[in-house]
Design an enzyme around this catalytic site. Sequence first.
Site, PDB file in Angstrom:
ATOM      1  N   HIS A 107      -9.322  -3.647  -1.799  1.00 13.42           N
ATOM      2  CA  HIS A 107      -8.308  -2.935  -1.017  1.00 13.42           C
ATOM      3  C   HIS A 107      -8.762  -1.502  -0.740  1.00 13.42           C
ATOM      4  CE1 HIS A 107      -4.050  -2.029   0.127  1.00 13.42           C
ATOM      5  NE2 HIS A 107      -4.434  -0.804  -0.226  1.00 13.42           N
ATOM      6  N   GLU A 108      -9.246  -0.822  -1.770  1.00 12.87           N
ATOM      7  CA  GLU A 108      -9.643   0.585  -1.614  1.00 12.87           C
ATOM      8  C   GLU A 108     -10.923   0.726  -0.781  1.00 12.87           C
ATOM      9  OE1 GLU A 108      -7.284   2.414  -2.185  1.00 12.87           O
ATOM     10  OE2 GLU A 108      -6.191   1.169  -3.601  1.00 12.87           O
ATOM     11  N   CYS A 111       0.848  -1.185   0.000  1.00 12.41           N
ATOM     12  CA  CYS A 111       0.000   0.000   0.000  1.00 12.41           C
ATOM     13  C   CYS A 111       0.885   1.237   0.000  1.00 12.41           C
ATOM     14  CB  CYS A 111      -0.907  -0.012   1.231  1.00 12.41           C
ATOM     15  SG  CYS A 111      -2.024   1.406   1.333  1.00 12.41           S
ATOM     16  N   HIS A 149      -9.978   0.601   2.729  1.00 18.65           N
ATOM     17  CA  HIS A 149      -9.522   1.922   3.184  1.00 18.65           C
ATOM     18  C   HIS A 149     -10.709   2.768   3.648  1.00 18.65           C
ATOM     19  CE1 HIS A 149      -5.253   2.721   2.741  1.00 18.65           C
ATOM     20  NE2 HIS A 149      -5.227   2.029   1.610  1.00 18.65           N
TER      21      HIS A 149
END
Length: 136
Positions: free
Chosen positions: A126-127, A85, A130
């Site tokens: 993944h985003e 990341c 976040h």
Amino acid sequence: MIRKIVRDEFFLSQKSTDATSADIAIIQDLKDTLVAYQKNCVGMAANMIGVKKNIIIVSLNVFNIIMINPKITKKLQPYLTEEGCLSLDGARQTKRYSKIEVVYLNDNFKTVKQVFAGTTAQIIQHEIDHCNGKLI
């Protein structure tokens, strides 16, 4: 405007709030920042540039896709992988799904439901993590 990448884990671990049309400037900042970091980055969430809003951008090589308030509605074929990341040092193991269905608003604030697979699905997961304050 190109923004500095946030590396503060306390900030990144906070849950983002849904975006509205008043947050449109964040989209351009995400686009500009992703282009600036394109050698090392294939996706970005708004909190990575200091804004706790549910907005992500994913690079699909030829173009970038903006997702506002994305929600994963289906997950298929789990697997373990290692990810890095831009906001964190090193790579970490995480669980992902090979195929996902996502409902989101596009940059015109129209609802879209779309299925993604492979690497693109992994980047989106993944985003979205976040946005949910989940660090790998």
